[in-house]
Design an enzyme around this catalytic site. Structure first.
Site, mmCIF file in Angstrom:
data_model
loop_
_atom_site.group_PDB
_atom_site.id
_atom_site.type_symbol
_atom_site.label_atom_id
_atom_site.label_comp_id
_atom_site.label_asym_id
_atom_site.label_seq_id
_atom_site.Cartn_x
_atom_site.Cartn_y
_atom_site.Cartn_z
ATOM 1 N N LYS A 13 0.836 -1.209 0.000
ATOM 2 C CA LYS A 13 0.000 0.000 0.000
ATOM 3 C C LYS A 13 0.870 1.259 0.000
ATOM 4 C CE LYS A 13 -2.157 -1.044 3.899
ATOM 5 N NZ LYS A 13 -1.562 -2.328 4.298
ATOM 6 N N ARG A 87 -9.167 0.811 9.348
ATOM 7 C CA ARG A 87 -8.833 -0.584 9.627
ATOM 8 C C ARG A 87 -9.927 -1.281 10.413
ATOM 9 N NH1 ARG A 87 -2.852 0.327 9.286
ATOM 10 N NH2 ARG A 87 -1.751 -1.629 9.507
ATOM 11 N N ARG A 126 11.855 -7.164 4.292
ATOM 12 C CA ARG A 126 11.935 -5.714 4.517
ATOM 13 C C ARG A 126 12.840 -5.441 5.723
ATOM 14 N NH1 ARG A 126 6.345 -2.489 4.631
ATOM 15 N NH2 ARG A 126 6.081 -3.169 6.771
ATOM 16 N N ARG A 138 11.754 -1.488 11.543
ATOM 17 C CA ARG A 138 10.507 -1.248 12.271
ATOM 18 C C ARG A 138 10.361 -2.255 13.411
ATOM 19 N NH1 ARG A 138 5.439 -0.204 8.287
ATOM 20 N NH2 ARG A 138 4.462 -1.317 10.006
ATOM 21 N N ARG A 149 -0.305 -9.035 13.398
ATOM 22 C CA ARG A 149 -0.819 -8.033 12.446
ATOM 23 C C ARG A 149 -1.756 -8.680 11.428
ATOM 24 N NH1 ARG A 149 4.713 -5.666 10.584
ATOM 25 N NH2 ARG A 149 3.567 -4.204 9.266
HETATM 26 P P1 AMP Z 1 1.185 0.357 9.147
HETATM 27 O O1 AMP Z 1 2.379 1.215 8.940
HETATM 28 O O2 AMP Z 1 -0.028 0.834 8.395
HETATM 29 O O3 AMP Z 1 1.465 -1.099 8.924
HETATM 30 O O4 AMP Z 1 0.775 0.498 10.695
HETATM 31 C C1 AMP Z 1 1.675 0.112 11.722
HETATM 32 C C2 AMP Z 1 0.911 -0.068 13.043
HETATM 33 O O5 AMP Z 1 0.303 1.178 13.428
HETATM 34 C C3 AMP Z 1 -0.236 -1.057 13.003
HETATM 35 O O6 AMP Z 1 0.175 -2.387 13.178
HETATM 36 C C4 AMP Z 1 -1.075 -0.552 14.176
HETATM 37 O O7 AMP Z 1 -0.495 -0.892 15.424
HETATM 38 C C5 AMP Z 1 -0.962 0.949 14.017
HETATM 39 N N1 AMP Z 1 -1.989 1.489 13.091
HETATM 40 C C6 AMP Z 1 -1.772 2.096 11.889
HETATM 41 N N2 AMP Z 1 -2.931 2.485 11.329
HETATM 42 C C7 AMP Z 1 -3.911 2.098 12.193
HETATM 43 C C8 AMP Z 1 -5.329 2.196 12.176
HETATM 44 N N3 AMP Z 1 -5.985 2.765 11.131
HETATM 45 N N4 AMP Z 1 -6.017 1.683 13.241
HETATM 46 C C9 AMP Z 1 -5.388 1.133 14.294
HETATM 47 N N5 AMP Z 1 -4.058 0.982 14.373
HETATM 48 C C10 AMP Z 1 -3.311 1.472 13.328
#
Ligand code: AMP
Length: 191
Positions: A13, A87, A126, A138, A149
């Site tokens: 994404k 989400r 990654r 990360r 996740r």
């Molecule tokens: P991402 O970079 O989108 O993979 O997000 C990394 C982490 O941030 C996720 O595993 C969640 O812990 C938190 N996170 C990001 N976006 C959301 C969201 N829309 N709702 C809840 N947690 C989020």
């Protein structure tokens, strides 16, 4: 034009959002990036979410909806790409309300479909690539967090596929191809 990129962690994404930013001047709204920034700058909220994120769990709806509300009220853009938001169904409902308040529409939801085994491998790679390049890895890019996740995705986020299908906004694409092939599939939808 406002769009959502929907898909499990590692689906690509962020990569595709980056291409749309470059090619169309759209603005990427990644709640993951916003939360990582809050964590890195040591704000109270950042401290509160750090452990939840490292475990791979979702942070509260209230926090991420607040982040998106703030951006929608302050940033003017030719279009937004929602990356990693919404989400949950509550977040999806909140987004619909926020867009309506701003007099904006949601134009498309693009679901990026990727095989689960490939996802886990991508995340592990990654982390390896970042480590080899001396870049920060990360905290949630490891096999254990990845399992959480993915589970969070299937339990809480995947219902959004049906939700947006029913609304008539859903477009599903194969996210497994090369980056430019996937970009081409998105272009075919957005025109
Ligand atoms: P991402 O970079 O989108 O993979 O997000 C990394 C982490 O941030 C996720 O595993 C969640 O812990 C938190 N996170 C990001 N976006 C959301 C969201 N829309 N709702 C809840 N947690 C989020």
């Amino acid at each position: 034009m406002n769009i959502i990129l929907l898909g499990p962690p590692g689906a690509g994404k962020g990569t595709q959002a980056g291409i749309l930013v470059k090619e169309r001047g759209m603005v990427q709204l990644s709640t993951g990036d916003m939360l990582r920034e809050a964590k890195d700058s040591g704000t109270d909220m950042g401290k509160r979410v750090a452990e939840v994120m490292a475990r791979g769990e979702l942070v509260t709806d209230e926090i991420v909806i607040g982040l998106i509300r703030e951006k929608l009220k302050t940033v003017k853009a030719a279009g937004f790409i929602f990356d990693g938001f919404p989400r949950t169904l509550a977040q999806a409902d909140a987004l619909a309300e926020l867009l309506e308040e701003e007099g904006q529409a949601l134009d498309a939801v693009i679901e990026m479909q990727v095989d689960d085994d490939v996802l886990v491998q991508r995340i592990v790679n990654r982390a390896k690539e970042a480590a080899a390049a001396g870049q920060p890895v990360r905290a949630d890019d490891n096999a254990e967090s990845m399992k959480v996740r993915l589970m969070e995705y299937y339990k809480k986020t995947s219902p959004l596929i049906g939700y947006y299908y029913a609304k008539g906004d859903l477009h599903s694409i194969d996210g497994l191809g090369q980056i430019d092939e996937v970009a081409g599939a998105i272009k075919a939808i957005l025109g």
